[in-house]
Design a protein around this motif. Structure first.
Motif, PDB file in Angstrom:
ATOM      1  N   PRO A  57      11.576   1.915   2.115  1.00 14.75           N
ATOM      2  CA  PRO A  57      10.820   1.919   0.859  1.00 14.75           C
ATOM      3  C   PRO A  57       9.382   2.321   1.130  1.00 14.75           C
ATOM      4  N   ALA A  58       8.735   2.857   0.122  1.00 16.83           N
ATOM      5  CA  ALA A  58       7.294   3.098   0.220  1.00 16.83           C
ATOM      6  C   ALA A  58       6.600   1.756  -0.008  1.00 16.83           C
ATOM      7  N   LEU A  59       5.711   1.391   0.892  1.00 14.67           N
ATOM      8  CA  LEU A  59       5.021   0.102   0.813  1.00 14.67           C
ATOM      9  C   LEU A  59       3.525   0.334   0.720  1.00 14.67           C
ATOM     10  N   TRP A  60       2.938  -0.140  -0.382  1.00 19.11           N
ATOM     11  CA  TRP A  60       1.489  -0.024  -0.561  1.00 19.11           C
ATOM     12  C   TRP A  60       0.928  -1.440  -0.645  1.00 19.11           C
ATOM     13  N   VAL A  61       0.005  -1.760   0.259  1.00 20.60           N
ATOM     14  CA  VAL A  61      -0.536  -3.111   0.354  1.00 20.60           C
ATOM     15  C   VAL A  61      -2.045  -3.085   0.167  1.00 20.60           C
ATOM     16  N   VAL A  62      -2.530  -3.886  -0.765  1.00 18.01           N
ATOM     17  CA  VAL A  62      -3.973  -4.104  -0.920  1.00 18.01           C
ATOM     18  C   VAL A  62      -4.248  -5.536  -0.469  1.00 18.01           C
ATOM     19  N   LEU A  63      -5.105  -5.679   0.527  1.00 15.78           N
ATOM     20  CA  LEU A  63      -5.448  -6.981   1.078  1.00 15.78           C
ATOM     21  C   LEU A  63      -6.886  -7.332   0.727  1.00 15.78           C
ATOM     22  N   SER A  64      -7.093  -8.540   0.248  1.00 14.20           N
ATOM     23  CA  SER A  64      -8.466  -9.014   0.108  1.00 14.20           C
ATOM     24  C   SER A  64      -9.102  -9.093   1.488  1.00 14.20           C
ATOM     25  N   GLU A  65     -10.395  -8.848   1.569  1.00 15.26           N
ATOM     26  CA  GLU A  65     -11.100  -8.969   2.847  1.00 15.26           C
ATOM     27  C   GLU A  65     -10.929 -10.366   3.433  1.00 15.26           C
TER      28      GLU A  65
ATOM     29  N   ASP B 179      -0.418   5.859  10.924  1.00 11.75           N
ATOM     30  CA  ASP B 179       0.263   7.161  10.879  1.00 11.75           C
ATOM     31  C   ASP B 179       1.657   7.072  10.265  1.00 11.75           C
ATOM     32  N   ASN B 180       1.969   5.918   9.698  1.00  3.62           N
ATOM     33  CA  ASN B 180       3.272   5.760   9.052  1.00  3.62           C
ATOM     34  C   ASN B 180       3.186   6.315   7.633  1.00  3.62           C
ATOM     35  N   PRO B 181       4.001   7.328   7.310  1.00  4.71           N
ATOM     36  CA  PRO B 181       3.878   7.957   5.984  1.00  4.71           C
ATOM     37  C   PRO B 181       4.340   7.067   4.837  1.00  4.71           C
ATOM     38  N   TRP B 182       5.033   5.968   5.133  1.00  7.59           N
ATOM     39  CA  TRP B 182       5.583   5.121   4.077  1.00  7.59           C
ATOM     40  C   TRP B 182       4.829   3.820   3.886  1.00  7.59           C
ATOM     41  N   VAL B 183       3.880   3.531   4.755  1.00  9.99           N
ATOM     42  CA  VAL B 183       3.111   2.285   4.656  1.00  9.99           C
ATOM     43  C   VAL B 183       1.634   2.607   4.512  1.00  9.99           C
ATOM     44  N   HIS B 184       1.022   2.112   3.446  1.00  8.37           N
ATOM     45  CA  HIS B 184      -0.401   2.358   3.192  1.00  8.37           C
ATOM     46  C   HIS B 184      -1.101   1.012   2.985  1.00  8.37           C
ATOM     47  N   ILE B 185      -2.193   0.811   3.694  1.00  7.71           N
ATOM     48  CA  ILE B 185      -2.908  -0.458   3.645  1.00  7.71           C
ATOM     49  C   ILE B 185      -4.356  -0.216   3.239  1.00  7.71           C
ATOM     50  N   GLN B 186      -4.781  -0.903   2.191  1.00 10.14           N
ATOM     51  CA  GLN B 186      -6.169  -0.845   1.745  1.00 10.14           C
ATOM     52  C   GLN B 186      -6.762  -2.247   1.760  1.00 10.14           C
ATOM     53  N   VAL B 187      -8.052  -2.326   2.015  1.00  8.09           N
ATOM     54  CA  VAL B 187      -8.752  -3.604   1.987  1.00  8.09           C
ATOM     55  C   VAL B 187      -9.686  -3.623   0.791  1.00  8.09           C
ATOM     56  N   LEU B 188      -9.626  -4.705   0.034  1.00  7.33           N
ATOM     57  CA  LEU B 188     -10.532  -4.902  -1.100  1.00  7.33           C
ATOM     58  C   LEU B 188     -11.703  -5.735  -0.599  1.00  7.33           C
ATOM     59  N   PRO B 189     -12.883  -5.140  -0.427  1.00  4.20           N
ATOM     60  CA  PRO B 189     -14.014  -5.876   0.160  1.00  4.20           C
ATOM     61  C   PRO B 189     -14.644  -6.862  -0.817  1.00  4.20           C
TER      62      PRO B 189
ATOM     63  N   GLY C 118      -3.281  -2.886 -13.635  1.00  2.00           N
ATOM     64  CA  GLY C 118      -4.141  -3.725 -12.810  1.00  2.00           C
ATOM     65  C   GLY C 118      -4.081  -3.334 -11.349  1.00  2.00           C
ATOM     66  N   TYR C 119      -2.887  -3.012 -10.880  1.00  2.00           N
ATOM     67  CA  TYR C 119      -2.750  -2.621  -9.478  1.00  2.00           C
ATOM     68  C   TYR C 119      -3.432  -1.283  -9.212  1.00  2.00           C
ATOM     69  N   ALA C 120      -3.292  -0.352 -10.149  1.00  2.00           N
ATOM     70  CA  ALA C 120      -3.967   0.942  -9.998  1.00  2.00           C
ATOM     71  C   ALA C 120      -5.483   0.756  -9.920  1.00  2.00           C
ATOM     72  N   ARG C 121      -5.992  -0.185 -10.698  1.00  2.00           N
ATOM     73  CA  ARG C 121      -7.433  -0.472 -10.647  1.00  2.00           C
ATOM     74  C   ARG C 121      -7.832  -1.075  -9.306  1.00  2.00           C
ATOM     75  N   LEU C 122      -6.971  -1.935  -8.756  1.00  2.00           N
ATOM     76  CA  LEU C 122      -7.243  -2.495  -7.435  1.00  2.00           C
ATOM     77  C   LEU C 122      -7.267  -1.400  -6.374  1.00  2.00           C
TER      78      LEU C 122
ATOM     79  N   ALA D   5     -10.537  -0.605  -4.119  1.00  2.00           N
ATOM     80  CA  ALA D   5     -10.471  -0.923  -2.697  1.00  2.00           C
ATOM     81  C   ALA D   5     -10.975   0.243  -1.849  1.00  2.00           C
ATOM     82  N   LEU D   6     -11.232  -0.054  -0.584  1.00  2.00           N
ATOM     83  CA  LEU D   6     -11.594   0.989   0.369  1.00  2.00           C
ATOM     84  C   LEU D   6     -10.412   1.939   0.552  1.00  2.00           C
ATOM     85  N   SER D   7     -10.700   3.172   0.916  1.00  2.00           N
ATOM     86  CA  SER D   7      -9.618   4.108   1.221  1.00  2.00           C
ATOM     87  C   SER D   7      -8.827   3.600   2.420  1.00  2.00           C
ATOM     88  N   THR D   8      -7.651   4.139   2.638  1.00  2.00           N
ATOM     89  CA  THR D   8      -6.863   3.706   3.788  1.00  2.00           C
ATOM     90  C   THR D   8      -7.612   3.974   5.089  1.00  2.00           C
ATOM     91  N   GLU D   9      -8.347   5.076   5.139  1.00  2.52           N
ATOM     92  CA  GLU D   9      -9.107   5.391   6.352  1.00  2.52           C
ATOM     93  C   GLU D   9     -10.252   4.402   6.561  1.00  2.52           C
TER      94      GLU D   9
END
Length: 274
Positions: A153-161, A186-196, A244-248, A252-256
């Motif tokens: 599955p495609a997994l998109w995760v936004v983590l609070s700082e 470098d995993n094309p199916w997992v994306h992690i962003q941090v919400l500062p 709401g998730y799209a706004r998060l 959030a910071l970019s994945t990079e």
């Protein structure tokens, strides 16, 4: 005469596994010790698994299949067995998570279960389930196998700082956990962003939540608490939380940049103090 424990194979997946293991072993004309010799374990362990006193592992199941020529039977059963160790209120979610093609989640306090290291997960589970840590850990690691599929599955995760700063376990455990998050860069199916913290108020102030999407079924919204989980396909809830998730994601910071922050916290907060 040896007292052989009687199992009801319909009682639970674990009971069925033990019952079937005994049946297949006896059909092959093997004692517990003989089967143990074939799969590099003790006969006592085989007996404990047959009588549900010990939880089987995936490795054990694969070895049994090879030794008894059962065509992958126990390798298929083990997923059901491990999932049955999860709290009953969480099992419906886990079943849907395993079927999802797109998972998007916001986490306010801890790393999402699909991305936890064994040591991090063990430290978390020990807080509320000290007597079932190993069983629940095995179940959690089994959940993570969906990321290893040929078509995960495609997994998109936004983590609070806060997730990065809240120490779970030792400094070494946290360092390993943050390094694990970085391993997905470098995993094309997992994306992690941090919400500062610097963003201030945001669309996730009500707490953690997850959205599951499927190829042919309605999307689901899920949120859990201490003793129950709430899951709904209500279109208005899905629409509201999707926005709401799209706004998060946008806040959030970019994945990079998130990877840069994770690496900095890993070194500055959990690095070698010397």
């Amino acid at each position: 005469m040896v007292n052989i424990a009687q199992l009801d194979p319909s009682a639970s997946p674990l009971d069925y596994y033990g019952w079937e293991l005994r049946r297949q072993r006896e059909a092959a004309g093997l004692t517990q010790n003989q089967l143990g010799d074939c799969i590099f374990c003790t006969g006592s362990l085989v007996g404990q698994i047959e009588t549900t006193r010990k939880l089987p592992t995936r490795e054990f199941s694969e070895r049994v299949d090879a030794a008894l020529g059962t065509g992958g039977l126990f390798s298929r059963l083990i997923g059901l067995v491990l999932r049955s160790q999860l709290p009953s209120w969480f099992q419906p979610y886990a079943e849907m998570e395993a079927r999802a093609t797109y998972i998007s989640t916001f986490q306010t306090q801890v790393v999402h279960g699909l991305l936890q290291t064994p040591a991090y997960a063990r430290a978390l589970l020990a807080v509320d389930y000290p007597d079932k840590v190993e069983e629940l850990l095995a179940a959690r690691l089994e959940r993570q196998r969906i990321l290893e599929r040929a078509e995960p599955p495609a997994l998109w995760v936004v983590l609070s700082e806060a997730v990065l700063l809240q120490q779970v376990g030792s400094r070494e455990v946290m360092r390993e956990q943050l390094a694990h998050l970085l391993s997905f860069r470098d995993n094309p199916w997992v994306h992690i962003q941090v919400l500062p913290f610097a963003v201030g108020e945001h669309a996730g102030m009500m707490g953690s939540f997850t959205l599951l999407r499927f190829d042919d079924d309605p999307a689901l919204f899920y949120v859990d608490s201490y003793d129950q989980g709430h899951m709904t396909a209500n279109p208005s809830v899905i629409k509201e939380r999707s926005v709401g998730y799209a706004r998060l994601q946008a806040t959030a910071l970019s994945t990079e940049d998130s990877a840069v922050l994770i690496a900095r916290v890993m070194e500055e907060r959990y690095g070698d103090p010397s």
